[in-house]
Design a protein around this motif. Sequence first.
Motif, PDB file in Angstrom:
ATOM      1  N   GLY A   1       0.820  -1.197   0.000  1.00 35.55           N
ATOM      2  CA  GLY A   1       0.000   0.000   0.000  1.00 35.55           C
ATOM      3  C   GLY A   1       0.851   1.242   0.000  1.00 35.55           C
ATOM      4  O   GLY A   1       2.034   1.208  -0.346  1.00 35.55           O
ATOM      5  N   PHE A   2       0.276   2.369   0.444  1.00 34.37           N
ATOM      6  CA  PHE A   2       0.981   3.649   0.385  1.00 34.37           C
ATOM      7  C   PHE A   2       0.333   4.640   1.343  1.00 34.37           C
ATOM      8  O   PHE A   2      -0.807   4.455   1.794  1.00 34.37           O
ATOM      9  CB  PHE A   2       0.966   4.211  -1.040  1.00 34.37           C
ATOM     10  CG  PHE A   2      -0.356   4.069  -1.752  1.00 34.37           C
ATOM     11  CD1 PHE A   2      -1.427   4.919  -1.489  1.00 34.37           C
ATOM     12  CD2 PHE A   2      -0.534   3.049  -2.685  1.00 34.37           C
ATOM     13  CE1 PHE A   2      -2.638   4.774  -2.141  1.00 34.37           C
ATOM     14  CE2 PHE A   2      -1.744   2.900  -3.351  1.00 34.37           C
ATOM     15  CZ  PHE A   2      -2.801   3.764  -3.078  1.00 34.37           C
ATOM     16  N   ASN A   3       1.056   5.721   1.640  1.00 33.97           N
ATOM     17  CA  ASN A   3       0.538   6.781   2.488  1.00 33.97           C
ATOM     18  C   ASN A   3      -0.477   7.628   1.725  1.00 33.97           C
ATOM     19  O   ASN A   3      -0.436   7.710   0.488  1.00 33.97           O
ATOM     20  CB  ASN A   3       1.670   7.670   2.991  1.00 33.97           C
ATOM     21  CG  ASN A   3       2.577   6.954   3.974  1.00 33.97           C
ATOM     22  OD1 ASN A   3       2.129   6.121   4.757  1.00 33.97           O
ATOM     23  ND2 ASN A   3       3.863   7.278   3.930  1.00 33.97           N
ATOM     24  N   ALA A   4      -1.374   8.258   2.471  1.00 31.94           N
ATOM     25  CA  ALA A   4      -2.395   9.117   1.862  1.00 31.94           C
ATOM     26  C   ALA A   4      -2.649  10.314   2.768  1.00 31.94           C
ATOM     27  O   ALA A   4      -2.490  10.233   3.989  1.00 31.94           O
ATOM     28  CB  ALA A   4      -3.683   8.343   1.639  1.00 31.94           C
ATOM     29  N   ASN A   5      -3.043  11.415   2.147  1.00 31.04           N
ATOM     30  CA  ASN A   5      -3.324  12.655   2.872  1.00 31.04           C
ATOM     31  C   ASN A   5      -4.763  13.091   2.637  1.00 31.04           C
ATOM     32  O   ASN A   5      -5.403  12.675   1.658  1.00 31.04           O
ATOM     33  CB  ASN A   5      -2.376  13.761   2.402  1.00 31.04           C
ATOM     34  CG  ASN A   5      -0.922  13.424   2.666  1.00 31.04           C
ATOM     35  OD1 ASN A   5      -0.554  13.076   3.782  1.00 31.04           O
ATOM     36  ND2 ASN A   5      -0.097  13.532   1.632  1.00 31.04           N
TER      37      ASN A   5
ATOM     38  N   CYS B   1      -4.937   9.135  -9.432  1.00 35.18           N
ATOM     39  CA  CYS B   1      -4.731   8.808 -10.856  1.00 35.18           C
ATOM     40  C   CYS B   1      -3.277   8.532 -11.201  1.00 35.18           C
ATOM     41  O   CYS B   1      -2.731   9.069 -12.177  1.00 35.18           O
ATOM     42  CB  CYS B   1      -5.280   9.913 -11.743  1.00 35.18           C
ATOM     43  SG  CYS B   1      -7.063  10.147 -11.622  1.00 35.18           S
ATOM     44  N   GLY B   2      -2.627   7.686 -10.389  1.00 27.22           N
ATOM     45  CA  GLY B   2      -1.287   7.218 -10.747  1.00 27.22           C
ATOM     46  C   GLY B   2      -0.158   7.726  -9.889  1.00 27.22           C
ATOM     47  O   GLY B   2       0.997   7.321 -10.076  1.00 27.22           O
ATOM     48  N   GLU B   3      -0.449   8.582  -8.914  1.00 28.69           N
ATOM     49  CA  GLU B   3       0.604   9.094  -8.037  1.00 28.69           C
ATOM     50  C   GLU B   3       1.247   7.966  -7.230  1.00 28.69           C
ATOM     51  O   GLU B   3       2.443   7.991  -6.939  1.00 28.69           O
ATOM     52  CB  GLU B   3       0.014  10.148  -7.111  1.00 28.69           C
ATOM     53  CG  GLU B   3       1.007  10.859  -6.225  1.00 28.69           C
ATOM     54  CD  GLU B   3       0.332  11.921  -5.377  1.00 28.69           C
ATOM     55  OE1 GLU B   3       0.650  11.998  -4.179  1.00 28.69           O
ATOM     56  OE2 GLU B   3      -0.507  12.672  -5.921  1.00 28.69           O
ATOM     57  N   ALA B   4       0.444   6.984  -6.860  1.00 29.36           N
ATOM     58  CA  ALA B   4       0.935   5.769  -6.195  1.00 29.36           C
ATOM     59  C   ALA B   4      -0.055   4.661  -6.495  1.00 29.36           C
ATOM     60  O   ALA B   4      -1.244   4.924  -6.719  1.00 29.36           O
ATOM     61  CB  ALA B   4       1.065   5.983  -4.688  1.00 29.36           C
TER      62      ALA B   4
END
Length: 216
Positions: A95-99, A125-128
Motif C-alpha cells: 500500500g501507500f501513504n495518503a493525505n 490517478c497514478g501518483e501511487a
Amino acid sequence: MKSSLTTFFLTTTLASAQDWHFVAFTTPNGQEFISQSGNMIVPPIHEAATNYLWPGLQSTDNSGVYQNVLDGRSGSWWFGSGWCCSNPSLPWGGGFNANGGDVLFFNNSRDANATQWVSVIEKNCGEAFATNTFPIADKVMNDAPFAAELYGAWDFGPVVFEDVVLIATGSDTGFCTEYPWNYNGATNVSVVGVQASVDVDTVTCSIESITLWGPA
C-alpha cells in the motif's frame, strides 16, 4: 445474511472496536459478488488513533473480510489491501501513504478462472499504486460493507465513497435498489444515485456516492 455479517464482526479480533459504523449491501441466496470498485475520498487526520475506514467484501462462511483499509494508527493515513484475519491466514498486501483530500481508487475482482481475487489500489490517478492477489476465490462473497471501524474518536469528518460499482452473479437487483443495511442504525448515511442493470447472469449496481456522515 445480515446476522451472519454481525456474527463475524463481533467474534473476530477486530471486533473489540469501540464503535462499528457501516452499511452493507447483501446479495440474495444463490448470488455473489465478483467485483467491487470505486473511489474513497481521504478525510483529514488530527492525531494517531486506531481507526480503520474501508470498503470490503465478506464471505458467507464468516471466515474473514476482504478489505481496502485506510489506517490511521501512525498519525497519518496508510492505504492497503488484505484479507482479515484467518482461514486462511495471509500476509497483508502492499500500500501507500495518503493525505486528506486524496482520491483513492480501489478495485477488487475475482479473476476469470476463479482462482484468486486481485486488488488494485491507486492514489490520485497514478501518483501511487499497488496490485496484490489473494487465494480466496473459494469464498462466496455475499456482503459488501462500507465501514468506519473505530477504536478512537470519529474526529475526521465524513467518509465518502464515490463512483461505486458492485457486480454480482444472477439477475436479482434487489441488493442494489433496496436501501442497504445500516448496522444498528448507528450511522448517519446517505446513498445517492443508485442504478442497477442486468446482463447475462450478471447484475451491475452503480452508486454515485455513499457517505458516512458520522455517528447517529
